[in-house]
Design an enzyme around this catalytic site. Structure first.
Site, PDB file in Angstrom:
ATOM      1  N   ASP A  24      -0.901  -1.608   0.675  1.00  0.00           N
ATOM      2  CA  ASP A  24       0.520  -1.419   0.983  1.00  0.00           C
ATOM      3  C   ASP A  24       0.620  -0.092   1.767  1.00  0.00           C
ATOM      4  OD1 ASP A  24       3.412  -1.231   0.605  1.00  0.00           O
ATOM      5  OD2 ASP A  24       2.929   0.273  -0.931  1.00  0.00           O
ATOM      6  N   ASP A  26       4.037   2.280   2.327  1.00  0.00           N
ATOM      7  CA  ASP A  26       4.905   3.304   1.724  1.00  0.00           C
ATOM      8  C   ASP A  26       4.558   3.547   0.259  1.00  0.00           C
ATOM      9  OD1 ASP A  26       6.624   3.882   3.933  1.00  0.00           O
ATOM     10  OD2 ASP A  26       7.508   1.903   3.666  1.00  0.00           O
TER      11      ASP A  26
HETATM   12  O1  M1P Z   1       7.555  -0.878   3.037  1.00  0.00           O
HETATM   13  C1  M1P Z   1       8.516  -0.964   2.054  1.00  0.00           C
HETATM   14  C2  M1P Z   1       9.932  -1.117   2.624  1.00  0.00           C
HETATM   15  O2  M1P Z   1      10.194  -0.032   3.524  1.00  0.00           O
HETATM   16  C3  M1P Z   1      11.500  -0.002   4.027  1.00  0.00           C
HETATM   17  O3  M1P Z   1      12.406   0.115   2.950  1.00  0.00           O
HETATM   18  P1  M1P Z   1      13.564   1.240   2.866  1.00  0.00           P
HETATM   19  O4  M1P Z   1      14.054   1.484   4.228  1.00  0.00           O
HETATM   20  O5  M1P Z   1      14.554   0.597   1.928  1.00  0.00           O
HETATM   21  O6  M1P Z   1      12.922   2.461   2.254  1.00  0.00           O
HETATM   22  C4  M1P Z   1      11.850  -1.268   4.762  1.00  0.00           C
HETATM   23  O7  M1P Z   1      11.182  -1.283   6.007  1.00  0.00           O
HETATM   24  C5  M1P Z   1      11.525  -2.492   3.944  1.00  0.00           C
HETATM   25  O8  M1P Z   1      11.615  -3.637   4.762  1.00  0.00           O
HETATM   26  C6  M1P Z   1      10.117  -2.424   3.373  1.00  0.00           C
HETATM   27  O9  M1P Z   1       9.893  -3.517   2.510  1.00  0.00           O
END
Ligand code: M1P
Length: 271
Positions: A24, A26
């Protein structure tokens, strides 16, 4: 500056050519919506000599690319991995080359999509939340991303919304309303980040990407002995849950990019 390493075209030179590690983005390789560090990119380059590596992000291609740009030494982020999956695999690359895939709008159809989009916008217009910005629906290839505060929120506003949402359940309530309104649409609603949720057809979660590595899409893929997956949102309802708990993968829960690095060192580099 030395020339970038050539893009590999097979796995045979790796120490473990039948092991694949998927990540993953983030909270796993980078802070939420932030840049992957130089240390992480170096570690991934080292890991790539040991086994095959891939990224499986929920975000769209542009956003994930950006996260590997600053510390990627001028290389396109897509080429730092053997497999690169954005939007859960609805945008897919192998060895830097795009793979064929499908789209959300073709699957759902314009009429149903408009009903869904109008419902979301109406719902957001009735919300009372401390801050609202712009871009409440982001239309992507394999999904839509819906944000009650809007995708234009600043970093500080993101953090504040995430905290507010934990206390007030804005996103879970929104999702419950959508499920009630569209029970027959066959859609999954998944909270992957801080300010939004993703909407895509059932099965188009991160397990969608596995079809490209297992040869289900009829490409000639290795028979992996092990497919490892590392993610931070591996709990039920998190956007890593399905791929983490899929029988085809060995799942690892991480708490931060530093924790990912620690687990990788332990699994692959400690003798
Ligand atoms: O990668 C995780 C998520 O990152 C973003 O979420 P947010 O803007 O809510 O922090 C989005 O790009 C989301 O689509 C993605 O799942």
């Amino acid at each position: 500056m030395s020339a970038p390493a050539p893009i590999p075209t097979d796995f045979s030179s790796r120490t473990h050519p039948r092991i694949l590690c998927l990540f993953d983005v983030d909270g796993t390789l980078s802070p939420a919506r932030g840049d992957a560090s130089k240390e992480m990119i170096d570690l991934l380059a080292r890991l790539r000599q040991t086994c095959a590596i891939g990224v499986v992000g929920g975000s769209d291609l542009k956003k994930i690319r950006e996260q590997f740009h600053v510390n990627g030494g001028g290389r396109d982020g897509v080429t730092l991995f053997d497999y690169f999956f954005a939007e859960n695999g609805l945008t897919a690359f192998k060895f830097g080359k795009p793979l064929a895939t499908q789209s959300f709008i073709n699957w759902l159809g314009e009429e149903k999509y408009q009903r869904l989009a109008k419902f979301c916008l109406r719902y957001i217009s009735q919300l009372d939340i401390p801050v609202m910005r712009g871009t409440f629906i982001e239309f992507r290839n394999g999904m839509i991303n819906v944000s009650p505060i809007g995708r234009n929120a600043s970093t500080e506003e993101r953090h504040a919304f995430e905290k507010y949402d934990k206390e007030h359940g804005i996103r879970p309530k929104f999702i419950a309303a959508l499920k009630e309104e569209f029970p027959d649409y066959g859609l999954t609603f998944s909270i992957g980040g801080q300010i939004s949720f993703d909407v895509f057809p059932h099965g188009w979660d991160k397990t969608y990407s596995l079809r490209f590595v297992t040869g289900e899409d009829s490409t000639n893929e290795p028979q992996w002995d092990e497919i490892h997956f590392f993610g931070d949102k591996t709990y039920k309802g998190g956007n890593d849950y399905e791929i983490f708990s899929d029988p085809r993968t060995i799942g690892h829960t991480v708490t931060s990019p530093e924790d990912t690095a620690r687990q990788l060192e332990e699994l692959f580099f400690s003798s």
